[in-house]
Motif scaffolding. Structure first.
Motif, PDB file in Angstrom:
ATOM      1  N   ARG A   1       0.831  -1.188   0.000  1.00  0.00           N
ATOM      2  CA  ARG A   1       0.000   0.000   0.000  1.00  0.00           C
ATOM      3  C   ARG A   1       0.875   1.252   0.000  1.00  0.00           C
ATOM      4  O   ARG A   1       2.027   1.237   0.457  1.00  0.00           O
ATOM      5  CB  ARG A   1      -0.914   0.014   1.233  1.00  0.00           C
ATOM      6  N   LYS A  23      -4.307   1.996  -6.395  1.00  0.00           N
ATOM      7  CA  LYS A  23      -5.247   0.890  -6.538  1.00  0.00           C
ATOM      8  C   LYS A  23      -4.576  -0.186  -7.381  1.00  0.00           C
ATOM      9  O   LYS A  23      -3.828   0.128  -8.309  1.00  0.00           O
ATOM     10  CB  LYS A  23      -6.539   1.348  -7.224  1.00  0.00           C
ATOM     11  N   SER A  55      -5.790  -1.776  -9.644  1.00  0.00           N
ATOM     12  CA  SER A  55      -6.270  -1.670 -11.022  1.00  0.00           C
ATOM     13  C   SER A  55      -5.586  -0.543 -11.785  1.00  0.00           C
ATOM     14  O   SER A  55      -5.877  -0.327 -12.974  1.00  0.00           O
ATOM     15  CB  SER A  55      -7.783  -1.434 -11.025  1.00  0.00           C
ATOM     16  N   ASP A  56      -4.677   0.187 -11.140  1.00  0.00           N
ATOM     17  CA  ASP A  56      -3.957   1.286 -11.779  1.00  0.00           C
ATOM     18  C   ASP A  56      -3.264   0.795 -13.054  1.00  0.00           C
ATOM     19  O   ASP A  56      -2.528  -0.199 -13.021  1.00  0.00           O
ATOM     20  CB  ASP A  56      -2.910   1.844 -10.815  1.00  0.00           C
ATOM     21  N   ALA A  86      -6.158  -4.460  -0.107  1.00  0.00           N
ATOM     22  CA  ALA A  86      -6.965  -3.933  -1.207  1.00  0.00           C
ATOM     23  C   ALA A  86      -7.483  -5.096  -2.040  1.00  0.00           C
ATOM     24  O   ALA A  86      -6.869  -6.165  -2.090  1.00  0.00           O
ATOM     25  CB  ALA A  86      -6.156  -2.974  -2.079  1.00  0.00           C
ATOM     26  N   ARG A 118      -8.757  -7.342  -8.675  1.00  0.00           N
ATOM     27  CA  ARG A 118      -9.756  -7.634  -9.695  1.00  0.00           C
ATOM     28  C   ARG A 118      -9.264  -8.716 -10.659  1.00  0.00           C
ATOM     29  O   ARG A 118      -8.084  -9.051 -10.713  1.00  0.00           O
ATOM     30  CB  ARG A 118     -10.116  -6.362 -10.468  1.00  0.00           C
TER      31      ARG A 118
END
Length: 311
Positions: free
Chosen positions: A32, A64, A66-67, A89, A92
């Protein structure tokens, strides 16, 4: 096997160190972003980030998972597997599909019991006698993936979350490396989780950590130990919040729930059953101290009791 490790707090350090010492190649760490810490609220790297830097391992800190830049870098690294321990986190599908052998998660319970963010806290507070750790293949549903390995651990009568989590992190790191060894060797199969006896362990809120002195002593004891060190069990005295550390269950009942008896050597508080002998107490703006020392510096009324209990 090429490994990218994902984790953030100190709980994840034993697993990172075990993987670094293993036959596998840890090519990067995902953690993170730096967060405010200390009185000055200075931006500080996570424990996993600091450990990775000491080993000379590349550190990725996406806001994130998903960045797009992170996703591109993960594809460039081309890991065979991504072990994950308390990263913090949601991952996905697009990221889950990048490594050949997927993401494998070390979770601190025997799944399907206590899926979620606070499995150790909830197990202690519920009075479980046994818990453990599970390594499973990560899927998009919360802690629901097929199981690759499990260990069990007895919950001791005086365990706090910190103490139990330390043991689980140690033994769990060995389990994680063993599972990844077997994944590479091709002699392990994932087993679907049972669809019964599922329980959930959402993160504890500060409000949940408030002590209800009207409960039995054993329940208050579990509550305090489960909330130690975070978020910290608490109560109020004359409207001021007081944090309560692990206590000892007395053999007899001498006080009404929430009522306080402050002696020279010990401080007792009543519950629905027997009294509790307090260990350490922390008043607002003060350091943690022995309960007797706290009592000596505290002004009590004629019938001292924590707020919200009967007179």
């Amino acid at each position: 096997m090429r490994i990218v490790f994902a984790g953030t707090p100190e709980t994840a350090l034993p697993s990172l160190e075990a993987l670094v010492a293993s036959r596998h190649d840890v090519v990067a760490v995902v953690t993170r972003p730096d967060a405010p810490a200390g009185r000055g609220r200075t931006l500080t790297p996570s424990p996993v980030a600091l450990a990775a830097e000491k080993h000379g391992i590349e550190v990725l800190k996406p806001a994130k998972p998903s960045d797009p830049d992170f996703m591109a870098r993960l594809r460039e690294l081309a890991p065979d597997c991504v072990p994950i321990v308390a990263y913090g986190a949601l991952i996905r599908r697009e990221a889950l599909d990048i490594p050949q052998y997927g993401w494998v998660n070390l979770h601190f319970s025997v799944l399907p019991s206590w899926r979620g963010a606070a499995p150790v806290q909830r197990a202690i507070m519920a009075g479980d006698e046994v818990t453990g750790a599970t390594v499973f293949s990560l899927v998009e549903e919360l802690d629901a993936g097929p199981v690759l390995g499990t260990i069990t651990e007895l919950i001791r009568e005086d365990d706090t979350t910190a103490e139990l989590l330390e043991r689980l992190a140690h033994w769990g790191s060995k389990l994680l490396v063993d599972v990844i060894d077997h994944i590479e060797d091709g002699d392990i199969a994932a087993v679907p989780q049972p669809e019964d006896n599922i329980s959930y362990a959402p993160k504890l809120t500060t409000q949940e950590a408030r002590i209800d002195w009207n409960r039995p002593a054993f329940a208050v004891d579990r509550h305090i130990r489960g909330c130690t060190p975070a978020p910290g069990a608490w109560t109020t005295l004359a409207g001021e919040r007081v944090k309560i550390g692990p206590a000892t269950i007395a053999d007899e009942r001498t006080l009404e729930p929430g009522h306080i008896e402050a002696g020279k050597r010990e401080v007792r508080v009543g519950t629905a059953t027997t009294d509790l002998v307090l260990g350490e107490v922390q008043a607002v703006g003060k350091k943690r101290m022995a309960a007797a020392d706290w009592a000596r510096g505290t002004s009590f009324g004629a019938e001292p009791a924590f707020d919200g209990t009967s007179a």
